[in-house]
Design an enzyme around this catalytic site. Structure first.
Site, short mmCIF file in Angstrom:
data_model
loop_
_atom_site.label_atom_id
_atom_site.label_comp_id
_atom_site.label_asym_id
_atom_site.label_seq_id
_atom_site.Cartn_x
_atom_site.Cartn_y
_atom_site.Cartn_z
N GLU A 1 3.37 -63.92 51.69
CA GLU A 1 4.88 -64.29 51.87
C GLU A 1 5.41 -64.79 50.38
OE1 GLU A 1 6.69 -63.68 54.80
OE2 GLU A 1 4.73 -62.79 55.12
N ASP B 1 19.78 -40.33 29.65
CA ASP B 1 19.15 -40.87 31.02
C ASP B 1 20.45 -41.50 31.66
OD1 ASP B 1 16.74 -40.59 29.85
OD2 ASP B 1 16.07 -42.76 29.81
N PRO C 1 11.17 -59.58 46.33
CA PRO C 1 12.49 -58.93 47.22
C PRO C 1 13.60 -59.68 47.10
CG PRO C 1 10.52 -59.23 48.93
CD PRO C 1 10.16 -59.57 47.48
N ARG D 1 8.40 -46.55 28.53
CA ARG D 1 8.93 -45.34 27.82
C ARG D 1 10.36 -45.73 26.90
NH1 ARG D 1 13.62 -43.72 30.50
NH2 ARG D 1 13.49 -41.63 30.03
CL1 6GU Z 1 9.43 -56.93 43.60
N1 6GU Z 1 8.19 -57.21 45.82
C1 6GU Z 1 8.12 -57.06 47.19
N2 6GU Z 1 7.14 -57.35 47.86
N3 6GU Z 1 9.16 -56.11 47.93
C2 6GU Z 1 9.90 -55.51 47.09
C3 6GU Z 1 10.26 -55.89 45.74
C4 6GU Z 1 9.33 -56.62 45.07
N4 6GU Z 1 11.24 -55.03 45.34
C5 6GU Z 1 11.65 -54.61 46.48
N5 6GU Z 1 11.02 -54.59 47.45
#
Ligand code: 6GU
Length: 272
Positions: free
Chosen positions: A118, A175, A91, A160
């Site tokens: 984590e 797209d 994230p 794709r």
């Molecule tokens: Cl790539 N990993 C995690 N754990 N949460 C996320 C993410 C990735 N992308 C958005 N939220």
């Protein structure tokens, strides 16, 4: 194209046997190999995590299993075509966009490292970044329990785009987010038979046979939907993206060009 995925939940990647990605694999267009990280542990409990240095909640993935796993996976590939890209879902990464999907689809080999807990001990990412192209990538502004679902998302978005994977070569020209005529606009609504369903008719223009009118209507619907759902895309678009008719439609939707030519919300909505 080859893709490797190293994970403690190989079964989470089973959807890659299905549908578009599954068919691309069966046809030999895509070689996906899923590896169990615990195969590179050496203790009785196949330990992959430990407590964080400095304290804090949760657990951190240990560097040794990742180092052994990635060394083994990287050693199994040829050295041609510029080497692998290591895609690290987190994230805290850069946003995964259509532009990045297009870039990654042009590479011969991607290695994904979805983590749980984590995250992975930082030294693993730093060590491989010294030797190969490493991309830390997030699929959106929310937190998931692990990187496996993001890998499913990224693999589908990339697969794709590979030559011959979609039936129709035209299929990704329009797209949303693809470069070109609809650049930066969301796609409008689509309809099929029957012509009347629950008393609702298909828009007359679509059965008119007037290709010019149909193209214009679709463009207006794309502008309408983008204005409603993604005003940031309208505001961020290059002024050259909009022609004379687009500008009239945008004015009806409450947009006006600013001093720099880019569009912003007009203070006064246009009267009906
Ligand atoms: Cl790539 N990993 C995690 N754990 N949460 C996320 C993410 C990735 N992308 C958005 N939220």
């Amino acid at each position: 194209m080859r893709m490797d995925v190293v994970t403690i939940f190989p079964e989470y990647l089973e959807p890659l046997d299905v549908s578009l990605v599954g068919k691309a694999r069966a046809r030999g267009q895509l070689d996906v190999r899923v590896h169990d990280l615990r195969a590179w542990t050496h203790d009785r409990h196949h330990t992959v995590d430990d407590t964080p240095y400095g304290g804090g909640p949760g657990m951190v993935m240990k560097p040794e299993p990742w180092g052994e796993a990635l060394d083994a996976v990287l050693a199994s590939g040829g050295s041609g075509d510029g080497g692998p890209v290591l895609v690290v879902p987190t994230p805290s990464g850069r946003p995964f966009t259509q532009e990045l999907a297009v870039e990654l689809a042009a590479r011969p080999w991607l290695v994904f490292t979805p983590a749980r807990y984590e995250g992975i001990d930082r030294r693993v990412i730093d060590d491989y970044a010294a030797r190969c192209d490493v991309r830390e990538v997030s699929i959106g502004d929310y937190v998931l329990a692990g990187g496996e679902a993001p890998v499913l998302v990224m693999v589908e978005a990339i697969a794709r785009l590979l030559p011959g994977v979609l039936g129709n070569a035209e299929s990704h020209r329009d797209d949303s987010f693809a470069p070109g005529a609809m650049a930066g606009l969301l796609e409008g609504p689509v309809y099929t038979k029957p012509p009347v369903w629950r008393g609702r008719e298909v828009p007359e223009v679509l059965v008119s046979g007037h290709h010019g009118r149909i193209g214009r209507w679709r463009r207006d619907e794309a502008l309408r939907r983008t204005s409603e759902n993604r005003p940031d895309l309208v505001a961020g678009a290059e002024p050259e993206a909009f022609g004379t008719h687009d500008r009239a439609t945008l004015a009806e939707l409450g947009w006006e060009p600013g001093p720099d030519g880019r569009f912003g919300r007009s203070s006064r909505p246009v009267e009906e």
